[in-house]
Design a protein around this motif. Structure first.
Motif, mmCIF file in Angstrom:
data_model
loop_
_atom_site.group_PDB
_atom_site.id
_atom_site.type_symbol
_atom_site.label_atom_id
_atom_site.label_comp_id
_atom_site.label_asym_id
_atom_site.label_seq_id
_atom_site.Cartn_x
_atom_site.Cartn_y
_atom_site.Cartn_z
ATOM 1 N N GLY A 68 29.293 4.518 -8.783
ATOM 2 C CA GLY A 68 27.955 4.144 -9.247
ATOM 3 C C GLY A 68 27.884 2.695 -9.677
ATOM 4 N N VAL A 105 28.335 0.430 -6.474
ATOM 5 C CA VAL A 105 27.144 0.423 -5.622
ATOM 6 C C VAL A 105 26.078 -0.514 -6.182
ATOM 7 C CG1 VAL A 105 25.235 1.838 -4.736
ATOM 8 C CG2 VAL A 105 27.588 2.638 -4.539
ATOM 9 N N CYS A 139 24.738 -3.252 -3.557
ATOM 10 C CA CYS A 139 23.333 -3.386 -3.136
ATOM 11 C C CYS A 139 22.790 -4.788 -3.344
ATOM 12 C CB CYS A 139 22.460 -2.358 -3.862
ATOM 13 S SG CYS A 139 22.700 -0.682 -3.212
ATOM 14 N N LYS A 170 15.179 3.030 -3.305
ATOM 15 C CA LYS A 170 16.067 4.013 -2.663
ATOM 16 C C LYS A 170 16.263 3.577 -1.218
ATOM 17 C CE LYS A 170 16.258 6.173 -6.400
ATOM 18 N NZ LYS A 170 17.228 5.544 -7.268
ATOM 19 N N GLY A 189 22.092 1.754 -0.168
ATOM 20 C CA GLY A 189 22.562 2.460 -1.357
ATOM 21 C C GLY A 189 23.185 3.793 -1.000
ATOM 22 N N LEU A 190 22.521 4.564 -0.131
ATOM 23 C CA LEU A 190 23.061 5.861 0.295
ATOM 24 C C LEU A 190 24.421 5.686 0.949
ATOM 25 C CD1 LEU A 190 22.794 8.925 0.817
ATOM 26 C CD2 LEU A 190 21.621 8.357 2.943
ATOM 27 N N TYR A 248 27.063 4.803 -1.686
ATOM 28 C CA TYR A 248 27.511 5.949 -2.479
ATOM 29 C C TYR A 248 28.507 6.798 -1.698
ATOM 30 C CZ TYR A 248 24.097 5.172 -6.194
ATOM 31 O OH TYR A 248 23.394 4.640 -7.238
ATOM 32 N N GLY A 301 29.205 11.542 -3.116
ATOM 33 C CA GLY A 301 28.290 10.468 -2.721
ATOM 34 C C GLY A 301 26.919 11.000 -2.362
ATOM 35 N N TYR A 340 25.226 12.432 -5.551
ATOM 36 C CA TYR A 340 24.756 11.347 -6.413
ATOM 37 C C TYR A 340 23.454 10.770 -5.871
ATOM 38 C CZ TYR A 340 25.345 7.376 -9.634
ATOM 39 O OH TYR A 340 25.191 6.461 -10.647
ATOM 40 N N ALA A 341 23.456 10.387 -4.603
ATOM 41 C CA ALA A 341 22.303 9.695 -4.021
ATOM 42 C C ALA A 341 21.106 10.618 -3.796
ATOM 43 C CB ALA A 341 22.710 9.034 -2.702
ATOM 44 N N GLU A 379 18.942 11.796 -6.791
ATOM 45 C CA GLU A 379 18.057 10.797 -7.383
ATOM 46 C C GLU A 379 16.663 10.839 -6.751
ATOM 47 O OE1 GLU A 379 20.132 7.054 -6.860
ATOM 48 O OE2 GLU A 379 20.803 7.120 -8.942
ATOM 49 N N SER A 412 21.353 12.070 -10.945
ATOM 50 C CA SER A 412 22.546 12.028 -10.095
ATOM 51 C C SER A 412 23.655 12.918 -10.640
ATOM 52 C CB SER A 412 23.044 10.590 -9.949
ATOM 53 O OG SER A 412 23.273 10.018 -11.222
#
Length: 196
Positions: free
Chosen positions: A19, A22, A26, A55, A59-60, A63, A108, A111-112, A115, A149
């Motif tokens: 986290g 990332v 990003c 989003k 980012g995806l 993760y 991963g 988490y993503a 969200e 997440s």
């Protein structure tokens, strides 16, 4: 109770570390083509954005990649019996490269993807991406922003170890508090625009 909390941290350390990584990932000027929103800039039937600009596919991907990488490295550290005994993932499963890659992939994704419902809800309520409400509902959304997440990551743990509902909820609360502390540190390190 202290051992349970320690086991939660040892188990989810790859997700916590990922986290943070990332957040930096990003902001890096690489793979800009993946910095596009996951909702492709589209609106829902109510005319409001589905998830918003924060989003992104980058980012995806971050993760997933960083959780897989760190889960493998963490698995090596957990070969030490005293560390491995504190990891819920290895209570009923062997600590192997394949298993750790699977754990990383699922952490991963958990988490993503967990969200996204929160982002969807915030767009319906006209909350600016990366912000929260003021007043009465602020506390709820600060907690939800940090816990979303964690719901996903704790669910991944539950897939491999029978946590039960109380331990699952404890995971969420401890994880949300940890997330709040990390966000404060990231804010002071100028890696986040807002503390909450």
């Amino acid at each position: 109770m202290l051992k349970t909390i320690l086991m939660m941290y040892v188990t989810t350390a790859p997700a916590i570390l990922s986290g943070v990584i990332v957040m930096v990932w990003c902001k890096l000027p690489i793979l800009k083509a993946l910095s596009k929103p996951m909702d492709f800039g589209k609106n829902f039937v109510d005319g409001k954005r589905i998830f918003g600009d924060n989003k992104t596919w980058k980012g995806l991907l971050g993760y997933i990649i960083f959780n897989m990488l760190i889960a493998v490295l963490w698995g090596l550290l957990c070969k030490n019996p005293s560390m491995g005994s504190l990891n819920y993932f290895y209570q009923n499963h062997e600590n192997t490269l394949t298993f750790n890659l699977l754990i990383g992939l699922l952490l991963g994704l958990g988490y993503a993807l967990f969200e996204l419902p929160n982002s969807f809800l915030k767009r319906r309520l006209d909350i600016t991406p990366g912000k929260t409400l003021k007043g009465f509902m602020k506390g709820f959304f600060v907690f939800l922003d940090q816990a979303d997440s964690v719901f996903g990551c704790a669910l991944v743990v539950w897939l491999f170890y029978p946590l039960g509902i109380l331990k699952y909820l404890l995971f969420v609360v401890i994880g949300a508090v940890t997330h709040i502390v990390f966000n404060m540190l990231l804010y002071f390190a100028k890696l986040r625009k807002n503390m909450f």
